[in-house]
Design an enzyme around this catalytic site. Structure first.
Site, PDB file in Angstrom:
ATOM      1  N   HIS A 153       0.847  -1.203   0.000  1.00  0.00           N
ATOM      2  CA  HIS A 153       0.000   0.000   0.000  1.00  0.00           C
ATOM      3  C   HIS A 153       0.877   1.246   0.000  1.00  0.00           C
ATOM      4  O   HIS A 153       1.965   1.256   0.570  1.00  0.00           O
ATOM      5  CB  HIS A 153      -0.889   0.055   1.250  1.00  0.00           C
ATOM      6  CG  HIS A 153      -1.804  -1.107   1.414  1.00  0.00           C
ATOM      7  ND1 HIS A 153      -2.859  -1.344   0.556  1.00  0.00           N
ATOM      8  CD2 HIS A 153      -1.851  -2.093   2.339  1.00  0.00           C
ATOM      9  CE1 HIS A 153      -3.500  -2.439   0.968  1.00  0.00           C
ATOM     10  NE2 HIS A 153      -2.913  -2.907   2.034  1.00  0.00           N
ATOM     11  N   ARG A 160      -3.521   3.332   0.443  1.00  0.00           N
ATOM     12  CA  ARG A 160      -3.453   2.989   1.872  1.00  0.00           C
ATOM     13  C   ARG A 160      -4.806   2.447   2.333  1.00  0.00           C
ATOM     14  O   ARG A 160      -5.824   3.144   2.255  1.00  0.00           O
ATOM     15  CB  ARG A 160      -3.084   4.262   2.644  1.00  0.00           C
ATOM     16  CG  ARG A 160      -2.886   4.083   4.115  1.00  0.00           C
ATOM     17  CD  ARG A 160      -2.377   5.381   4.741  1.00  0.00           C
ATOM     18  NE  ARG A 160      -3.052   6.545   4.169  1.00  0.00           N
ATOM     19  CZ  ARG A 160      -2.904   7.803   4.586  1.00  0.00           C
ATOM     20  NH1 ARG A 160      -2.077   8.080   5.561  1.00  0.00           N
ATOM     21  NH2 ARG A 160      -3.564   8.792   4.011  1.00  0.00           N
ATOM     22  N   ALA A 161      -4.801   1.222   2.838  1.00  0.00           N
ATOM     23  CA  ALA A 161      -6.074   0.547   3.121  1.00  0.00           C
ATOM     24  C   ALA A 161      -6.823   1.195   4.282  1.00  0.00           C
ATOM     25  O   ALA A 161      -8.036   1.377   4.228  1.00  0.00           O
ATOM     26  CB  ALA A 161      -5.818  -0.929   3.416  1.00  0.00           C
ATOM     27  N   SER A 162      -6.104   1.545   5.333  1.00  0.00           N
ATOM     28  CA  SER A 162      -6.785   2.063   6.527  1.00  0.00           C
ATOM     29  C   SER A 162      -7.470   3.390   6.233  1.00  0.00           C
ATOM     30  O   SER A 162      -8.391   3.786   6.943  1.00  0.00           O
ATOM     31  CB  SER A 162      -5.783   2.228   7.666  1.00  0.00           C
ATOM     32  OG  SER A 162      -4.782   3.147   7.295  1.00  0.00           O
ATOM     33  N   TYR A 206      -8.880  -6.616  10.726  1.00  0.00           N
ATOM     34  CA  TYR A 206      -8.369  -7.201   9.477  1.00  0.00           C
ATOM     35  C   TYR A 206      -8.453  -8.723   9.515  1.00  0.00           C
ATOM     36  O   TYR A 206      -8.952  -9.366   8.592  1.00  0.00           O
ATOM     37  CB  TYR A 206      -6.902  -6.795   9.247  1.00  0.00           C
ATOM     38  CG  TYR A 206      -6.659  -5.432   8.653  1.00  0.00           C
ATOM     39  CD1 TYR A 206      -7.577  -4.397   8.778  1.00  0.00           C
ATOM     40  CD2 TYR A 206      -5.472  -5.165   7.966  1.00  0.00           C
ATOM     41  CE1 TYR A 206      -7.322  -3.146   8.236  1.00  0.00           C
ATOM     42  CE2 TYR A 206      -5.211  -3.918   7.424  1.00  0.00           C
ATOM     43  CZ  TYR A 206      -6.129  -2.908   7.562  1.00  0.00           C
ATOM     44  OH  TYR A 206      -5.854  -1.678   7.024  1.00  0.00           O
ATOM     45  N   HIS A 255      -3.332 -11.288   4.633  1.00  0.00           N
ATOM     46  CA  HIS A 255      -2.886 -11.570   6.005  1.00  0.00           C
ATOM     47  C   HIS A 255      -2.907 -13.076   6.260  1.00  0.00           C
ATOM     48  O   HIS A 255      -3.404 -13.553   7.283  1.00  0.00           O
ATOM     49  CB  HIS A 255      -3.742 -10.800   7.026  1.00  0.00           C
ATOM     50  CG  HIS A 255      -4.082  -9.405   6.545  1.00  0.00           C
ATOM     51  ND1 HIS A 255      -5.365  -9.020   6.208  1.00  0.00           N
ATOM     52  CD2 HIS A 255      -3.292  -8.348   6.282  1.00  0.00           C
ATOM     53  CE1 HIS A 255      -5.352  -7.772   5.765  1.00  0.00           C
ATOM     54  NE2 HIS A 255      -4.098  -7.333   5.795  1.00  0.00           N
ATOM     55  N   GLU A 265       2.750  -6.637   2.689  1.00  0.00           N
ATOM     56  CA  GLU A 265       1.988  -5.486   3.186  1.00  0.00           C
ATOM     57  C   GLU A 265       2.910  -4.440   3.803  1.00  0.00           C
ATOM     58  O   GLU A 265       2.561  -3.803   4.799  1.00  0.00           O
ATOM     59  CB  GLU A 265       0.896  -5.898   4.191  1.00  0.00           C
ATOM     60  CG  GLU A 265      -0.180  -4.821   4.343  1.00  0.00           C
ATOM     61  CD  GLU A 265      -1.361  -5.220   5.219  1.00  0.00           C
ATOM     62  OE1 GLU A 265      -1.175  -5.978   6.165  1.00  0.00           O
ATOM     63  OE2 GLU A 265      -2.469  -4.737   4.943  1.00  0.00           O
TER      64      GLU A 265
HETATM   65 ZN   LIG Z   1      -3.281  -4.471   3.171  1.00  0.00          ZN
END
Ligand SMILES: [Zn+2]
Length: 338
Positions: free
Chosen positions: A8, A69-71, A191, A220, A281
């Protein structure tokens, strides 16, 4: 060749993050957002060279499949128009990184999945991004951010999006964003829970009978699934579903974002090689150095290097499987003679 399927853009030009704050404030005030700032190529280059590119080189990978960016995807913020504009700017930034470093990065897009909306805007954005050379998307099974109010991934709600994924021959990584639920830490609980929940949703349904070529990467390390593989095989049996190898495992893949050697050993032991894609990641969820090894937790290449598997299996995990799951990447690499 080593392809990291899970990276990301986590350290961004400051003006991009500042615009997001201004966009949120404008929405609250009932005003239109300010114009998106001009960001120079040099600013983008700086953020990438100091972070992802440096680490990719230090750790010995060749290429990263790169997404916003995932978050910070946070599609629940504002309304559908806010989500759409944010997704477009984030994806445009990924396209610029890829244009600046075409040998190292290839794009995967985020989607403007505003909760309660249908998937029309997500379909439009997927088409737009694939038109820019992107090879896949991150699909959020819980766009509300930690309350799991969306229909399961096997519900017909998602079918129009899957039809377009199938048409474009792009996979999705199933990836939630930040947690709005104080009971769920984002990267430690939400997650991993979402990964596990997604797998069980797929197990309970029959999605791949309807979409035999649809492909999902559960990140993950597949959440808790490989560790509890006997539970899921047993549940498939109890629920009168076919065995998992035919029911799900032609379509579902796990990455190697498991941050210690015994976890990767278990993954490789339990899950067939063809279903494992190298991923780290980084720079992301866990950024520190493991005092037990002296190396970064998310330096996952070291764990795959240490697996007692054949060279052919290692090559499949490092690159071959990613090229199968992302045929548009394979085509791009072949066009470059790779
Ligand atoms: Zn991720």
């Amino acid at each position: 060749m080593i392809i990291d399927c899970h990276g990301h853009y986590t350290v961004l030009p400051k003006a991009h993050d500042a615009w997001r704050e201004a966009q949120k404030a404008a929405f609250k005030a009932g005003e239109p957002p300010p114009p998106y700032p001009t960001i120079s190529d040099d600013e983008i280059r700086e953020t990438i060279e100091a972070n992802q590119l440096r680490l990719i080189k230090e750790r010995g990978a060749d290429m990263t499949i790169f997404s916003p960016r995932a978050s910070a995807m946070a599609p629940h913020v504002g309304d559908a128009a806010v989500a759409r504009e944010w997704a477009m700017h984030c994806n445009d930034l990924i396209a610029r990184v890829v244009a600046l470093f075409p040998e190292t990065f290839v794009g995967v897009c985020m989607l403007p999945q505003s909760p309660g909306s249908d998937l029309t805007a997500s379909i439009d954005e997927l088409r737009r991004c694939v038109g820019m050379g992107f090879i896949g998307c991150n699909l959020n099974p819980d766009p509300g951010g930690g309350h799991f109010k969306s229909p399961p991934l096997t519900d017909r709600y998602w079918y129009p999006f899957y039809e377009v994924m199938t048409e474009l021959d792009v996979p999705a990584m199933i990836h939630v964003s930040g947690s709005c639920n104080p009971a769920m830490h984002a990267t430690g609980a939400y997650y991993i829970a979402a990964d596990t929940i997604a797998f069980m949703q797929l197990l309970e349904g029959n999605l791949f009978a309807d979409f035999p070529t649809l492909r999902f990467i559960i990140p993950h390390g597949g959440g808790a699934v490989p560790y509890h593989w006997g539970r899921y095989r047993g549940l498939a049996d109890m629920l009168k579903k076919p065995a998992l190898d035919g029911h799900l495992m032609n379509n579902v893949f796990f990455d190697t974002c498991v941050y210690h050697q015994p976890g990767i050993n278990l993954l490789a032991d339990v899950i067939e090689t063809k279903n494992i894609l190298f991923g780290s990641e980084m720079v992301g969820a866990v950024r520190g150095i493991d005092p037990q090894t002296g190396f970064h937790f998310d330096d996952t290449k070291r764990y795959v290097d240490a697996l007692e598997i054949s060279d052919a299996a290692r090559a499949a995990i490092f690159a071959g499987n990613a090229r199968k799951v992302f045929p548009r990447l394979d085509a791009q690499l072949k066009a470059r003679g790779l």
